[in-house]
Write a protein that holds these residues in place. Sequence first.
Motif, PDB file in Angstrom:
ATOM      1  N   PRO A   8     -68.359  -8.305  -9.439  1.00  0.00           N
ATOM      2  CA  PRO A   8     -67.085  -7.858  -9.958  1.00  0.00           C
ATOM      3  C   PRO A   8     -67.004  -6.487 -10.718  1.00  0.00           C
ATOM      4  CG  PRO A   8     -67.535 -10.235 -10.505  1.00  0.00           C
ATOM      5  CD  PRO A   8     -68.864  -9.383  -9.814  1.00  0.00           C
ATOM      6  N   ASP A   9     -68.144  -5.920 -11.070  1.00  0.00           N
ATOM      7  CA  ASP A   9     -68.195  -4.559 -11.604  1.00  0.00           C
ATOM      8  C   ASP A   9     -68.133  -3.620 -10.707  1.00  0.00           C
ATOM      9  OD1 ASP A   9     -70.835  -5.540 -10.976  1.00  0.00           O
ATOM     10  OD2 ASP A   9     -71.416  -3.796 -12.080  1.00  0.00           O
ATOM     11  N   ARG A  10     -68.174  -3.805  -9.271  1.00  0.00           N
ATOM     12  CA  ARG A  10     -68.104  -2.804  -8.169  1.00  0.00           C
ATOM     13  C   ARG A  10     -66.726  -3.023  -7.601  1.00  0.00           C
ATOM     14  NH1 ARG A  10     -72.382  -0.219  -8.088  1.00  0.00           N
ATOM     15  NH2 ARG A  10     -71.852   0.460  -5.807  1.00  0.00           N
ATOM     16  N   ALA A  15     -62.932  -0.831  -3.250  1.00  0.00           N
ATOM     17  CA  ALA A  15     -61.352  -1.360  -3.095  1.00  0.00           C
ATOM     18  C   ALA A  15     -61.244  -1.413  -1.572  1.00  0.00           C
ATOM     19  CB  ALA A  15     -60.475  -0.643  -3.735  1.00  0.00           C
ATOM     20  N   ASN A  16     -61.576  -0.485  -0.805  1.00  0.00           N
ATOM     21  CA  ASN A  16     -61.350  -0.362   0.643  1.00  0.00           C
ATOM     22  C   ASN A  16     -61.948  -1.227   1.335  1.00  0.00           C
ATOM     23  OD1 ASN A  16     -60.314   1.099   3.358  1.00  0.00           O
ATOM     24  ND2 ASN A  16     -62.576   1.339   3.543  1.00  0.00           N
ATOM     25  N   HIS A  17     -63.415  -1.548   1.202  1.00  0.00           N
ATOM     26  CA  HIS A  17     -64.050  -2.558   1.609  1.00  0.00           C
ATOM     27  C   HIS A  17     -63.416  -4.127   1.443  1.00  0.00           C
ATOM     28  CE1 HIS A  17     -67.724   0.093   1.639  1.00  0.00           C
ATOM     29  NE2 HIS A  17     -67.369  -0.042   2.781  1.00  0.00           N
ATOM     30  N   LEU A  18     -62.829  -4.130   0.345  1.00  0.00           N
ATOM     31  CA  LEU A  18     -62.522  -5.371  -0.213  1.00  0.00           C
ATOM     32  C   LEU A  18     -61.043  -5.660   0.754  1.00  0.00           C
ATOM     33  CD1 LEU A  18     -63.163  -5.564  -3.821  1.00  0.00           C
ATOM     34  CD2 LEU A  18     -64.285  -7.098  -2.105  1.00  0.00           C
ATOM     35  N   SER A  19     -60.291  -4.557   0.678  1.00  0.00           N
ATOM     36  CA  SER A  19     -59.145  -4.731   1.300  1.00  0.00           C
ATOM     37  C   SER A  19     -59.213  -5.194   2.808  1.00  0.00           C
ATOM     38  CB  SER A  19     -58.139  -3.170   1.309  1.00  0.00           C
ATOM     39  OG  SER A  19     -58.047  -3.051  -0.164  1.00  0.00           O
ATOM     40  N   GLN A  20     -60.390  -4.376   3.610  1.00  0.00           N
ATOM     41  CA  GLN A  20     -60.657  -4.732   4.742  1.00  0.00           C
ATOM     42  C   GLN A  20     -61.030  -6.136   4.961  1.00  0.00           C
ATOM     43  OE1 GLN A  20     -62.912  -2.264   7.411  1.00  0.00           O
ATOM     44  NE2 GLN A  20     -62.956  -0.789   5.763  1.00  0.00           N
ATOM     45  N   MET A  21     -61.736  -6.834   3.975  1.00  0.00           N
ATOM     46  CA  MET A  21     -62.242  -8.100   3.704  1.00  0.00           C
ATOM     47  C   MET A  21     -61.129  -9.081   3.846  1.00  0.00           C
ATOM     48  SD  MET A  21     -64.266 -10.089   0.765  1.00  0.00           S
ATOM     49  CE  MET A  21     -62.691 -10.109  -0.068  1.00  0.00           C
ATOM     50  N   GLY A  61     -71.487   1.400  10.543  1.00  0.00           N
ATOM     51  CA  GLY A  61     -71.960   2.646  10.199  1.00  0.00           C
ATOM     52  C   GLY A  61     -70.497   3.574  10.174  1.00  0.00           C
ATOM     53  N   GLU A  62     -69.475   3.047  10.651  1.00  0.00           N
ATOM     54  CA  GLU A  62     -68.100   3.472  10.633  1.00  0.00           C
ATOM     55  C   GLU A  62     -67.203   2.964   9.567  1.00  0.00           C
ATOM     56  OE1 GLU A  62     -69.139   2.256  13.360  1.00  0.00           O
ATOM     57  OE2 GLU A  62     -70.228   4.250  14.250  1.00  0.00           O
ATOM     58  N   GLU A  63     -68.010   2.387   8.573  1.00  0.00           N
ATOM     59  CA  GLU A  63     -67.446   1.748   7.477  1.00  0.00           C
ATOM     60  C   GLU A  63     -66.258   0.599   7.673  1.00  0.00           C
ATOM     61  OE1 GLU A  63     -68.066   2.380   3.977  1.00  0.00           O
ATOM     62  OE2 GLU A  63     -69.894   3.114   5.169  1.00  0.00           O
ATOM     63  N   ARG A  64     -66.795  -0.091   8.726  1.00  0.00           N
ATOM     64  CA  ARG A  64     -65.758  -1.257   9.134  1.00  0.00           C
ATOM     65  C   ARG A  64     -66.213  -2.387   8.778  1.00  0.00           C
ATOM     66  NH1 ARG A  64     -64.655  -2.934  15.471  1.00  0.00           N
ATOM     67  NH2 ARG A  64     -63.705  -4.986  15.101  1.00  0.00           N
ATOM     68  N   VAL A  65     -65.526  -3.157   8.109  1.00  0.00           N
ATOM     69  CA  VAL A  65     -66.034  -4.611   7.553  1.00  0.00           C
ATOM     70  C   VAL A  65     -65.842  -5.516   8.697  1.00  0.00           C
ATOM     71  CG1 VAL A  65     -65.701  -6.594   5.799  1.00  0.00           C
ATOM     72  CG2 VAL A  65     -65.266  -4.133   5.392  1.00  0.00           C
ATOM     73  N   VAL A  66     -67.306  -6.196   9.104  1.00  0.00           N
ATOM     74  CA  VAL A  66     -66.996  -7.133  10.189  1.00  0.00           C
ATOM     75  C   VAL A  66     -67.705  -8.444   9.869  1.00  0.00           C
ATOM     76  CG1 VAL A  66     -67.365  -5.126  12.096  1.00  0.00           C
ATOM     77  CG2 VAL A  66     -69.343  -6.008  10.720  1.00  0.00           C
ATOM     78  N   GLY A  67     -68.086  -8.770   8.521  1.00  0.00           N
ATOM     79  CA  GLY A  67     -68.586 -10.001   8.150  1.00  0.00           C
ATOM     80  C   GLY A  67     -68.146 -10.059   6.447  1.00  0.00           C
ATOM     81  N   CYS A  68     -67.988 -11.341   6.166  1.00  0.00           N
ATOM     82  CA  CYS A  68     -67.828 -11.623   4.750  1.00  0.00           C
ATOM     83  C   CYS A  68     -68.179 -12.976   4.256  1.00  0.00           C
ATOM     84  CB  CYS A  68     -66.322 -11.124   4.050  1.00  0.00           C
ATOM     85  SG  CYS A  68     -65.126 -12.126   5.085  1.00  0.00           S
ATOM     86  N   VAL A  69     -68.433 -13.092   2.951  1.00  0.00           N
ATOM     87  CA  VAL A  69     -68.456 -14.552   2.639  1.00  0.00           C
ATOM     88  C   VAL A  69     -68.390 -14.292   0.970  1.00  0.00           C
ATOM     89  CG1 VAL A  69     -70.812 -14.346   1.747  1.00  0.00           C
ATOM     90  CG2 VAL A  69     -70.048 -16.521   2.420  1.00  0.00           C
ATOM     91  N   ARG A  70     -67.728 -15.278   0.245  1.00  0.00           N
ATOM     92  CA  ARG A  70     -67.399 -15.330  -1.179  1.00  0.00           C
ATOM     93  C   ARG A  70     -68.611 -16.247  -1.827  1.00  0.00           C
ATOM     94  NH1 ARG A  70     -61.520 -16.998  -2.182  1.00  0.00           N
ATOM     95  NH2 ARG A  70     -62.560 -19.200  -1.350  1.00  0.00           N
ATOM     96  N   LEU A  71     -68.990 -15.764  -2.991  1.00  0.00           N
ATOM     97  CA  LEU A  71     -70.096 -16.452  -3.897  1.00  0.00           C
ATOM     98  C   LEU A  71     -69.775 -16.784  -5.086  1.00  0.00           C
ATOM     99  CD1 LEU A  71     -73.317 -14.948  -2.288  1.00  0.00           C
ATOM    100  CD2 LEU A  71     -72.318 -17.450  -1.593  1.00  0.00           C
TER     101      LEU A  71
END
Length: 212
Positions: A8-10, A15-21, A61-71
Amino acid sequence: MQVFTISPDRYVNHANHLSQMHRLRAAVFGERLEWNVTITDTGERDEYDQLNPTYILAVTGEERVVGCVRLLPAVGPTMLERTFPDLLSSGSLNASVTMVESSRFCVDTSLPAHRGGGRLHLTTLAMFAGIIEWSMANKYDEIVTATDLRFERILNRAGWPMKRLGDPVTIGNTVAVAGTLPADRESFARVCPHGYRSINAEDHSRQIRSVA
């Protein structure tokens, strides 16, 4: 490809990574799987995203989010007990402080299907390894999740079988099941793909997991 955690502190820094997620989740859960999820112009999100979860993301490497999970800690509000209690044979999760809930796991299936050891997509295995590694580092030894039978088979193929907490239940257009997964060194060794390694980031408050 890198696999890293966003606590959460990050959130602001990523923000861009989370938007992609959230957009990836919309594409997978809303469009491809056609689950009954809430999608807006900004992607898929639900009430559990408001509880300050930790996210684990796989990023190219191009900063594209290709996988995610929430914990989220299982002793707090959980998707299983609040949203899918019918998946629990006892009606209760009986959570402990060493249990964490995993939800909204997905991988971009449009990626080239690089296989780890001829088994599963490299990104899937790297995400599994990242979840286990993060859990052990944060003193969790058990992961609980609600998923579908298709994903349960993927876990079995990866050598990380799930212990069911109840019988499968039809929910919408899928057959869902709840279970627990061990977070230990043996499980990590089985799922860890070739080339996966932990390295220190410039900001030593987090670890970046890199997959060659």
